[in-house]
Design an enzyme around this catalytic site. Structure first.
Site, PDB file in Angstrom:
ATOM      1  N   ASP A 431       0.829  -1.211   0.000  1.00  0.00           N
ATOM      2  CA  ASP A 431       0.000   0.000   0.000  1.00  0.00           C
ATOM      3  C   ASP A 431       0.865   1.264   0.000  1.00  0.00           C
ATOM      4  O   ASP A 431       2.081   1.218   0.234  1.00  0.00           O
ATOM      5  CB  ASP A 431      -0.905  -0.037   1.242  1.00  0.00           C
ATOM      6  CG  ASP A 431      -2.260   0.608   1.004  1.00  0.00           C
ATOM      7  OD1 ASP A 431      -2.364   1.451   0.089  1.00  0.00           O
ATOM      8  OD2 ASP A 431      -3.208   0.280   1.737  1.00  0.00           O
ATOM      9  N   ASP A 489     -11.051   1.700  -2.878  1.00  0.00           N
ATOM     10  CA  ASP A 489     -11.585   1.410  -1.546  1.00  0.00           C
ATOM     11  C   ASP A 489     -13.100   1.509  -1.540  1.00  0.00           C
ATOM     12  O   ASP A 489     -13.730   1.282  -0.506  1.00  0.00           O
ATOM     13  CB  ASP A 489     -11.009   2.400  -0.519  1.00  0.00           C
ATOM     14  CG  ASP A 489      -9.638   1.965  -0.031  1.00  0.00           C
ATOM     15  OD1 ASP A 489      -9.217   0.837  -0.364  1.00  0.00           O
ATOM     16  OD2 ASP A 489      -8.988   2.750   0.684  1.00  0.00           O
TER      17      ASP A 489
HETATM   18  C1  GLA Z   1      -5.798   1.689   2.215  1.00  0.00           C
HETATM   19  C2  GLA Z   1      -6.234   0.519   1.355  1.00  0.00           C
HETATM   20  C3  GLA Z   1      -7.275  -0.292   2.078  1.00  0.00           C
HETATM   21  C4  GLA Z   1      -6.720  -0.771   3.393  1.00  0.00           C
HETATM   22  C5  GLA Z   1      -6.246   0.407   4.210  1.00  0.00           C
HETATM   23  C6  GLA Z   1      -5.543  -0.053   5.458  1.00  0.00           C
HETATM   24  O1  GLA Z   1      -6.819   2.607   2.351  1.00  0.00           O
HETATM   25  O2  GLA Z   1      -6.711   0.959   0.122  1.00  0.00           O
HETATM   26  O3  GLA Z   1      -7.698  -1.379   1.292  1.00  0.00           O
HETATM   27  O4  GLA Z   1      -5.664  -1.665   3.144  1.00  0.00           O
HETATM   28  O5  GLA Z   1      -5.350   1.222   3.475  1.00  0.00           O
HETATM   29  O6  GLA Z   1      -5.113   0.999   6.228  1.00  0.00           O
END
Ligand code: GLA
Length: 686
Positions: A431, A489
């Site tokens: 990420d 997300d």
């Molecule tokens: C980002 C990702 C999510 C999740 C969060 C965790 O927003 O896109 O899918 O992994 O971080 O903090």
């Protein structure tokens, strides 16, 4: 006069060498170059214009008024063509500037159905040279284009398609946040007059780069359009040094957006580096994030993994919240060891237990980041990108590590390598949850690529997903090291329809992470049926992001059914030819298949306006042999009372019906009544 021509199956790139000058003659649909007249004879007089054509690589001061391939402050480069080398699918042009010792090698390759344009800049001079910018691709556009498609976005609202006319002056897309951002890769589509999904001239391009990029379409006073694409950052070239600019993937088709999209998929697929060489069936995921956010420990995660195994998931991903002090998003990033309060014996026993359930184990990491509240930051505050003496702006309470520092790269390699050695991890979700301020420049991206390459070499069987707060880093540069992109997300299925269509303009569905999330959707609060959520997630690398144990028994069984359905059909959804279109009365569809066997997904978002569902034209079938069509599934809302199935439709959802392919192409596939928020899935077999 010498002609150099390079041909893809649908397009040609033609240069003409005349004396010392190398001139562009064509970049567009495929043509025969036999018997071409010299370019000079096609050039008409224009008042106020230069008398001769401007050569391939030129500079201001020497008659070039367009954007520069290589920009150096206060310096006129006098490029001379020193070599042109051509074979069947490659053309390499070398130009040099005697004053500075700069040497630019521009490469054109006809590959994977499209073109790859590359540039390597070298310094053969005696002193370092500061390069303000390098546009690895500077291309004349074919006549007859009239629209630009581009995508913009934000967190949880990726890939919003924007249509604009070709500009009177200039169109520019430039990123300055250190990563491509939620509008998708640095890329665009250029549409010819009357071009649509299936016909007309379409040119698509994307720069394979995960940092800041600049793309521009510029019209010169003579009326020509030029496309330039390159990194937005400058750099310094030391004597003897070579710098390879990120390549531009270029698709040119006369078969509309679908033709260009298919070439793009071919170009991207060639960059993917699957463990052991080929893609294996994409394992169905269950991801812990929206199921329990930061609230977990070994017992909770094991429960979730059991529920995942029971519905047929194949890989379990432990998301954020597992490492030292990570009980919220204000601490812990940088300290990549399991939190002893939650995982007293580390992650190994957990991963073993997950494996024993028949699931692969995957883990979330965010290596480029550090929280000020972490042991790493307390020990090495100077490892974060910063402007000395200036405040450091945090975002999501975190700072960015400076990956151009070898010590940082080594720390991260060791931390991740240790995890991968000690724990049976099959997959990393990588990420990156903030924009870069201060910027890291080219060195940051190079550091990231080096780190990823080292980890891939040390652990070739580990797959990696690129995520940046959802789809903030989806590009063909990082695709060399990764095997999945987290698309968004936002798991709301209505939002997802357009996000996923935008994604697929540049990337094939097998690398598109798609999850069935909860209802109401956490990102939007909207409620959707389980069937619709699953139907929308079907085409991608499928997964679940909710706790199946919290579903009513009937829904849990339904979800298991959709997982089984996805597994049954994923061979037609992934690694195949994709076609998209729009149908009557708001229908959106996409078909994926190998030419003889197709899966067609038809989606309706808004309620129908027509009394009867009109047939869906499938132009890609024109000219094929007879096709057996079967309605495999309907997902989402269904009418409360039946309307009585006419005979043909009943047969379609029973044994199936045989149609001449041209009937489906020109008269259309009969549609069932589809209510708002529903998906119909058809199988077509030659
Ligand atoms: C980002 C990702 C999510 C999740 C969060 C965790 O927003 O896109 O899918 O992994 O971080 O903090």
């Amino acid at each position: 006069m010498t002609i150099f021509a390079l041909h893809s199956p649908e397009a040609s790139l033609v240069l003409e060498q005349s004396g010392n000058a190398l001139l562009w003659r064509h970049l567009g649909l495929k043509l025969d170059v036999e018997g071409l007249p010299p370019l000079a004879s096609t050039r008409g007089a224009a008042t106020f214009s230069l008398d001769a054509d401007v050569p391939f690589a030129s500079a201001p001061g020497l008659g070039w008024f367009g954007p520069l391939a290589v920009g150096i402050a206060g310096q006129v480069l006098r490029w001379a063509v020193t070599d042109v080398a051509a074979d069947a699918d490659t053309l390499r042009v070398t130009v040099t500037d005697a004053d500075t010792g700069l040497i630019l090698e521009q490469g054109f390759r006809a590959v994977h159905g499209g073109f790859e344009i590359s540039a390597t800049l070298g310094n053969d001079g005696p002193v370092p040279i500061a390069i303000d910018h390098l546009a690895g691709a500077l291309l004349p556009l074919p006549a007859g284009l009239d629209r630009i498609l581009s995508w913009r976005g934000r967190h949880a609202a990726e890939f919003v398609e924007c249509v604009e006319p070709l500009p009177a002056h200039q169109w520019r897309r430039e990123s300055r946040r250190g990563l491509p951002g939620h509008g998708g890769p640095p890329g665009l589509y250029l549409l010819g007059q009357c071009a649509g999904w299936d016909q007309g001239l379409v040119l698509a391009a994307q720069l394979a780069w995960s940092g800041d990029a600049a793309l521009a379409v510029e019209r010169d006073d003579e009326g020509r359009y030029l496309l330039s694409a390159g990194m937005a950052d400058g750099f310094t070239l030391q004597p003897g040094q070579r710098f390879a600019a990120p390549p531009l993937l270029l698709a040119i088709s006369g078969q509309g957006r679908n033709g260009a999209m298919q070439q793009m998929h071919g170009l991207v697929r060639a960059r993917l580096d699957w463990p052991s060489g080929t893609m294996r069936p994409r394992p169905v995921h269950l991801n812990s994030w929206e199921a329990c956010y930061f609230g977990h420990d070994q017992a909770r995660i094991l429960e979730l993994a059991q529920a995942a195994a029971a519905i047929g998931a194949e890989r379990f991903i432990l998301d954020d919240g597992w490492f030292l002090g990570r009980n919220h998003d204000r601490a812990g990033l940088g300290d990549w060891t399991a939190d002893p309060a939650k995982y007293p014996d580390g992650l190994k026993p957990l991963a073993d237990a997950v494996n024993a359930l028949g699931l692969e184990f995957g883990l979330w990491v965010e290596p480029e980041m550090v929280n000020p509240d972490s042991d790493l930051y307390r020990a090495h505050p100077d490892w974060a990108l910063h402007v000395p003496g200036a405040p450091q702006p945090t975002a999501r309470n975190q700072l960015v590590l400076n990956l151009s520092l070898p010590v940082v790269e080594d720390y991260l390699f060791t931390a991740l390598d240790t995890l991968l050695r000690e724990v049976p991890i099959a997959y990393l979700k990588w990420d990156h949850n903030r924009d870069l301020a201060p910027p890291g420049g080219i060195g940051q991206v190079q550091g990231l690529y080096r780190l990823l390459a080292r980890l891939r070499a040390a652990h070739p069987n580990v797959e990696i997903e690129s995520c940046a707060g959802g789809g903030g880093r989806i590009d063909a540069g990082i695709a060399q090291f990764t095997h999945r992109f987290w698309t968004s997300d936002n798991l709301d299925a209505v939002s997802r329809v357009t996000i996923q269509r935008g994604f697929q303009a540049f990337f094939p569905p097998e690398v598109m992470g798609t999850h069935v999330g909860a209802s109401p959707a956490h990102a939007t609060g909207r409620r959707q049926t389980l069937g619709f959520r699953a139907g929308v997630a079907l085409p991608g690398h499928f997964g679940v992001e909710l706790d199946p144990a919290k579903l009513p028994e009937t829904e849990r069984a339904e979800l298991a059914g959709w997982i089984a359905f996805h597994k049954q059909w994923r061979h037609l959804l992934h690694g195949q030819t994709l076609v998209m279109g729009e149908g009557p009365d708001g229908l959106l569809w996409q078909a994926s298949g190998d030419g003889a066997d197709w899966l067609v997904l038809v989606t309706r978002i808004a309620p129908p306006q027509d009394r009867r569902p009109q047939p869906l034209l499938l132009p890609f079938l024109a000219g094929a042999g007879p096709v057996h069509a079967r309605l495999l599934a309907r997902a989402g809302s269904t009418p409360h009372r039946g309307f009585g199935e006419p005979e043909l439709r009943a047969a379609l959802s029973g044994e199936g019906v045989r149609f001449p392919a041209d009937w489906l192409a020109h008269a259309g596939l009969p549609m069932p009544p589809l209510l708002a928020e529903s998906v119909a899935v058809f199988h077509l077999k030659a």
